[in-house]
Design a protein around this motif. Sequence first.
Motif, PDB file in Angstrom:
ATOM      1  N   GLN A   1      16.813  34.783  82.681  1.00  0.00           N
ATOM      2  CA  GLN A   1      17.380  34.619  81.308  1.00  0.00           C
ATOM      3  C   GLN A   1      18.225  33.151  81.442  1.00  0.00           C
TER       4      GLN A   1
ATOM      5  N   SER B   1      16.144  31.426  77.629  1.00  0.00           N
ATOM      6  CA  SER B   1      15.469  32.259  76.844  1.00  0.00           C
ATOM      7  C   SER B   1      15.091  33.475  77.391  1.00  0.00           C
ATOM      8  N   ALA B   2      14.359  34.259  76.812  1.00  0.00           N
ATOM      9  CA  ALA B   2      14.222  35.812  77.026  1.00  0.00           C
ATOM     10  C   ALA B   2      13.708  36.099  78.419  1.00  0.00           C
TER      11      ALA B   2
ATOM     12  N   TRP C   1      17.605  40.571  72.312  1.00  0.00           N
ATOM     13  CA  TRP C   1      17.089  40.195  71.079  1.00  0.00           C
ATOM     14  C   TRP C   1      15.439  39.960  71.146  1.00  0.00           C
ATOM     15  N   LEU C   2      14.843  40.383  72.410  1.00  0.00           N
ATOM     16  CA  LEU C   2      13.535  40.015  72.588  1.00  0.00           C
ATOM     17  C   LEU C   2      12.670  40.925  71.578  1.00  0.00           C
ATOM     18  N   LYS C   3      13.032  42.223  71.477  1.00  0.00           N
ATOM     19  CA  LYS C   3      11.798  43.166  70.474  1.00  0.00           C
ATOM     20  C   LYS C   3      12.068  42.574  69.009  1.00  0.00           C
ATOM     21  N   GLN C   4      13.301  42.505  68.635  1.00  0.00           N
ATOM     22  CA  GLN C   4      13.743  42.149  67.089  1.00  0.00           C
ATOM     23  C   GLN C   4      13.009  40.726  66.951  1.00  0.00           C
ATOM     24  N   GLY C   5      13.371  39.822  67.916  1.00  0.00           N
ATOM     25  CA  GLY C   5      12.856  38.493  67.720  1.00  0.00           C
ATOM     26  C   GLY C   5      11.382  38.538  67.511  1.00  0.00           C
ATOM     27  N   LEU C   6      10.331  39.259  68.279  1.00  0.00           N
ATOM     28  CA  LEU C   6       9.012  39.147  68.010  1.00  0.00           C
ATOM     29  C   LEU C   6       8.647  39.552  66.577  1.00  0.00           C
ATOM     30  N   GLN C   7       9.608  40.474  66.077  1.00  0.00           N
ATOM     31  CA  GLN C   7       9.328  41.303  64.841  1.00  0.00           C
ATOM     32  C   GLN C   7       9.944  40.365  63.628  1.00  0.00           C
ATOM     33  N   ALA C   8      10.583  39.253  63.852  1.00  0.00           N
ATOM     34  CA  ALA C   8      11.153  38.420  62.963  1.00  0.00           C
ATOM     35  C   ALA C   8       9.873  37.536  62.155  1.00  0.00           C
TER      36      ALA C   8
ATOM     37  N   ASN D   1       7.610  34.762  60.562  1.00  0.00           N
ATOM     38  CA  ASN D   1       7.195  33.584  61.131  1.00  0.00           C
ATOM     39  C   ASN D   1       6.879  32.331  60.339  1.00  0.00           C
TER      40      ASN D   1
END
Length: 135
Positions: free
Chosen positions: A34, A39-40, A120-127, A129
């Motif tokens: 990281q 980044s993640a 923040w990775l999992k929430q970031g992928l669900q944000a 687009n």
Amino acid sequence: MEDNLTGECLCGTVKFSVENRFKAFYQCHCKQCQQLTGSAFASNLFTDPDNIEWLSGRDSVANYEHPSREFSKSFCKVCGSAVPFINKTKTSLIVPAGSLNKLPDIQPQANIFTAEEACWLKQGLQADNFNGFPE
Ligand SMILES: [Zn+2]
Ligand SMILES: [Zn+2]
């Protein structure tokens, strides 16, 4: 399938070519990756240490080795982009996936060191687009 893949840093100073044969493709979520990437996680391909031809800018490649642990990174001195490097034990050439101009045939095989996964990775992928910045 492409026999050779080219890659380059963002500013184009460093260019290289590798044969399209990789042993592994890992996404590493450790804290050090990281920090190294900002980044993640780091997406890295592993191949034989001699599987690289530097096409330009080799003099502009800087190397960092952690003094006590197994962490290295090579990067373009001009733009800071990650470029391929040989690991400390000299067993593999590690190619940052994002440095390649075309994708290799191999797909990511594993997410490793996920106990340290960025919060923040999992929430970031669900944000939501957007193709550019949100309006
Ligand atoms: Zn560069
Ligand atoms: Zn890592």
